[in-house]
Scaffold this active site. Sequence first.
Site, PDB file in Angstrom:
ATOM      1  N   LYS A 185      50.042 -30.595  80.830  1.00 30.26           N
ATOM      2  CA  LYS A 185      48.857 -29.900  79.652  1.00 30.26           C
ATOM      3  C   LYS A 185      47.703 -30.980  79.725  1.00 30.26           C
ATOM      4  O   LYS A 185      46.509 -30.695  79.473  1.00 30.26           O
ATOM      5  CB  LYS A 185      49.554 -29.512  78.579  1.00 30.26           C
ATOM      6  CG  LYS A 185      48.462 -29.182  77.439  1.00 30.26           C
ATOM      7  CD  LYS A 185      48.020 -27.764  77.725  1.00 30.26           C
ATOM      8  CE  LYS A 185      47.004 -27.387  76.626  1.00 30.26           C
ATOM      9  NZ  LYS A 185      46.303 -26.261  76.675  1.00 30.26           N
ATOM     10  N   LYS A 253      41.772 -33.992  69.810  1.00 31.89           N
ATOM     11  CA  LYS A 253      43.191 -34.348  69.804  1.00 31.89           C
ATOM     12  C   LYS A 253      43.725 -34.515  71.257  1.00 31.89           C
ATOM     13  O   LYS A 253      44.465 -35.481  71.714  1.00 31.89           O
ATOM     14  CB  LYS A 253      43.861 -33.410  68.877  1.00 31.89           C
ATOM     15  CG  LYS A 253      45.442 -33.595  68.658  1.00 31.89           C
ATOM     16  CD  LYS A 253      46.276 -32.616  69.441  1.00 31.89           C
ATOM     17  CE  LYS A 253      45.982 -31.282  69.466  1.00 31.89           C
ATOM     18  NZ  LYS A 253      46.807 -30.415  70.211  1.00 31.89           N
TER      19      LYS A 253
END
Length: 310
Positions: A185, A253
């Site tokens: 990811k 983030k």
Amino acid sequence: MLKQADHRYERRPRMERIGFIGLGVMGKPMARNLMKAGYPLVVYNRSRPPMEELAAEGAETANSPREVAERSTVVITMLPDTPDVEQVLAGPDGVFAGGRPGLIVIDMSTIDPVTARRLAAQAAARGITMLDAPVSGGEIGAIQGTLSIMVGGDAAAFERCLPIFQAMGRNIVHMGGPGAGQVTKAANQVVVALTIAAVSEALALAAKAGVDPAKVRAALLGGFASSRVLEVHGQRILERNFRPGFRIRLHHKDLRIALGLGRAVGASLPLTALIHEWLGALVARGQGELDHSALVTLFEEWAQTEVRPS
Ligand code: NAD
């Protein structure tokens, strides 16, 4: 890739009782798809309205992550950031405290791979199996049940959960041991961020040079520069539709996670570092809740132009 089923776990596609924690942009439609597939669901969220919405559609509600775990055979979390997942899983009223041995915990949030590995080890010490299974495909993929799901962790638990993943996604891949899903990811988020920056830079160039950026987008979609980002976010940019979608603060983030991973393994990520800072500047301006396609506004400011169809 998909592995042969391990018969330590029998396949019980409809008998799992699923707990779902984190009912935001992504979690709510994912939970809904599990209900549509016939799974009984127990839900928990920090704020009540999304719980009440799903309760009206047939879900049960719980008062804490611990209670969710006590009432489930599989618990899924879809939370914003690494500390949220740590608190919900390993906190005093958390999932690990309520989970019986044999429970499977699937964290589908995007978090730091090192923490994902540590949580998997903490879970294992209690007889709980943890999979990291972050997703790609955005809100549309969550609603349509077409997410890409990248899974790290025990292969037998992956097999047992495959019918659950299939209720939420299409491209479901077992990547390796604990943390491998989160590493995948991180790579995904690097590509998406760099592509949004490339599309933004190109469309700002075209607008400043006096060529209709809508026509530029259409022309590029037919050639080697085509991409999903150009298609979907290019359109968002032209329409000035910066309603999330995927919030800037979350992509900021995710790049922080990628940079941390790069540092941990010794991989230099100069382009990721640059875009991380740009997203940080947008957060500082109070624009962290906008969709990440709003990155274009920086390029517009630098070029003193606006990317609008002419
Ligand atoms: P969101 O902010 O919309 O939703 C998060 C939900 O978690 C909220 O409903 C919030 O109330 C709840 N929550 C937060 N802390 C909690 C706690 N301690 N206990 C219980 N509930 C809590 O975020 P989102 O867009 O749904 O994203 C969730 C995760 O999925 C993030 O890690 C994100 O990076 C990832 N992701 C998002 C997208 C997207 O397009 N939005 C795409 C892929 C992956």
